[in-house]
Design a protein around this motif. Structure first.
Motif, mmCIF file in Angstrom:
data_model
loop_
_atom_site.group_PDB
_atom_site.id
_atom_site.type_symbol
_atom_site.label_atom_id
_atom_site.label_comp_id
_atom_site.label_asym_id
_atom_site.label_seq_id
_atom_site.Cartn_x
_atom_site.Cartn_y
_atom_site.Cartn_z
ATOM 1 N N UNK A 38 14.355 33.123 81.085
ATOM 2 C CA UNK A 38 13.934 33.920 82.235
ATOM 3 C C UNK A 38 14.949 34.995 82.590
ATOM 4 N N UNK A 39 16.206 34.711 82.412
ATOM 5 C CA UNK A 39 17.238 35.706 82.727
ATOM 6 C C UNK A 39 17.061 36.941 81.846
ATOM 7 N N UNK A 40 16.914 36.736 80.543
ATOM 8 C CA UNK A 40 16.734 37.865 79.637
ATOM 9 C C UNK A 40 15.398 38.566 79.890
ATOM 10 N N UNK A 41 14.383 37.776 80.229
ATOM 11 C CA UNK A 41 13.059 38.329 80.496
ATOM 12 C C UNK A 41 13.093 39.271 81.689
ATOM 13 N N UNK A 42 13.703 38.826 82.784
ATOM 14 C CA UNK A 42 13.783 39.653 83.989
ATOM 15 C C UNK A 42 14.643 40.890 83.730
ATOM 16 N N UNK A 43 15.729 40.724 83.001
ATOM 17 C CA UNK A 43 16.577 41.878 82.679
ATOM 18 C C UNK A 43 15.806 42.922 81.883
ATOM 19 N N UNK A 44 15.040 42.467 80.886
ATOM 20 C CA UNK A 44 14.273 43.401 80.065
ATOM 21 C C UNK A 44 13.223 44.136 80.903
ATOM 22 N N UNK A 45 12.565 43.400 81.808
ATOM 23 C CA UNK A 45 11.557 44.030 82.660
ATOM 24 C C UNK A 45 12.178 45.106 83.533
ATOM 25 N N UNK A 46 13.328 44.810 84.136
ATOM 26 C CA UNK A 46 13.950 45.778 85.034
ATOM 27 C C UNK A 46 14.528 46.970 84.275
ATOM 28 N N UNK A 47 14.929 46.786 83.034
ATOM 29 C CA UNK A 47 15.319 47.934 82.210
ATOM 30 C C UNK A 47 14.109 48.837 81.993
ATOM 31 N N UNK A 48 12.944 48.211 81.732
ATOM 32 C CA UNK A 48 11.726 48.997 81.566
ATOM 33 C C UNK A 48 11.333 49.730 82.842
#
Length: 394
Positions: A38-48
């Motif tokens: 989830x940490x990597x998932x949320x980070x990737x979303x916010x980069x997008x």
């Protein structure tokens, strides 16, 4: 948008394209949140999201913005928020213990309300001075700050208590969970009821402010700011005191009746200053009820399904808000905003009385109960009543 077009259809589509992604993508996003880090998932979303905001800023600087590009950008930002919501909500439950959940809900709602007050004020101050492009650029940097903050969190590794499922089979797990777990059915019903009637505020507040009270656009913004201020007051001063003395059912019921009272007052109050106070009281009731329902939802979910089950709650609530907005808006066009507010208050009371047996005073371990859902529900010969008796013996 209003600077680029006079079309009321295109302007009204802003809200539609912002909400549509929550219907299309929230449940798949919840399933992904349960299957990936989830940490990597949320980070990737916010980069997008940062890239999208930066893209809008660049297109604006090149003077290429048009209404259709803005709608596309709003839709893509909505997709990002739809994918972010289940994972972010699940992270909160992982960071704190069960005893800390109520305080975490209060803090989460508090920062959301404060940002809802500060954000529009900053936007209203910066746009006339520097233009919307700078606001888009600042928004992009804010998303990157979220990435930096969440990147410092170490997600705990929890043992897997259920067999691994493929992506499409996970949809069936959500359906089985809703079908066989009564406490989650209660959560869904209470969230639908609350979201349906709280949609009165976004549906009718602008109409009452502009057409009944004859407020200016800036005064209408202050009206919503006063409601946000009431939410902050409720979160800081009221909710901890109430939780220490009353059950979640009692707090939620009292908050909902407070909202009913504000609807009645909004139907009759015609002095702008007093109406602002009423809006602040509505913000208090909204915060109290929403935070208790959020805590109840987290306590009804097992950790292995937080993402997808949170997604189901978000989808249902968003659907109730959109349905309510259409119904209350249509009623206001026929009956007028004031009569619709009073009718909503009466119907809300009827709904609260009808749902009085749907208790959210939950106790017990959702992990044990939910683990039985898979073993019982996957047996097609087991009827619903058998599953409920096995999971929740009297």
């Amino acid at each position: 948008m209003n600077l680029l077009t006079d079309s009321p259809v295109l302007i009204s589509l802003m809200a539609t394209v912002a909400s549509l992604p929550f219907f299309l993508f929230t449940l798949p996003a919840g399933i992904l949140a349960d299957k990936v880090n989830r940490r990597k998932f949320v980070c990737a979303i916010n980069v997008g999201l940062a890239a999208m905001a930066a893209g809008l800023a660049m297109i604006g600087c090149l003077h290429l913005l048009n209404p259709y590009l803005i709608l596309a950008g709003v839709f893509l930002l909505g997709v990002g928020f739809a994918f972010n919501a289940p994972a972010w909500t699940s992270i909160v439950s992982q960071v704190v213990s069960d005893g800390e959940l109520p305080s975490a809900a209060t803090l989460s709602g508090l920062q959301l309300n404060i940002s809802g007050i500060i954000g529009p004020l900053l936007g209203g101050f910066l746009i006339p001075l520097a233009g919307a492009n700078l606001v888009f650029a600042i928004n992009a940097f804010c998303f990157l700050f979220v990435v930096l903050a969440i990147g410092r969190w170490k997600q705990p590794v929890e043992p897997t208590k259920v067999p691994s499922e493929n992506f499409f089979k996970s949809f069936g797990t959500v359906i089985r969970y809703v079908r066989y777990v009564p406490r989650f059915q209660v959560v869904l019903a209470r969230n639908f009821l609350f979201a349906f009637f709280i949609s009165v505020i976004p549906a009718l507040m602008p109409a009452v402010g502009l057409k009944v009270l004859h407020l200016s656009a800036s005064q209408l913004g202050l009206l919503f700011t006063s409601m946000g201020a009431g939410s902050v007051i409720g979160a800081v001063f009221a909710i901890s005191w109430l939780r220490a003395r009353f059950s979640p059912d009692s707090v939620t019921l009292s908050a909902n009746f407070l909202i009913v009272l504000t609807y009645v007052l909004m139907a009759f109050v015609r002095q702008a200053e007093l109406f602002f106070v009423v809006a602040a009281v509505a913000g208090v009731g909204w915060t109290l009820s929403a935070s208790e329902l959020w805590v109840a939802a987290q306590r009804a979910m097992p950790s292995w399904a937080l993402g997808r089950v949170n997604a189901a709650v978000i989808m249902l609530s968003q659907g109730a808000i959109m349905l309510g907005s259409v119904i209350w808006g249509s009623a206001a066009a026929i009956m007028g905003p004031s009569s619709t507010l009073f009718a909503a208050a009466v119907l809300f009371v009827i709904g609260l009385v009808s749902s009085r047996r749907l208790s959210i005073n939950f106790a017990g371990n959702p992990e044990e109960r939910a683990s039985g859902v898979l073993s019982i529900a996957e047996d097609p010969r087991a009827p619903t009543s058998t599953a409920l008796t096995a999971l929740f013996p009297s």
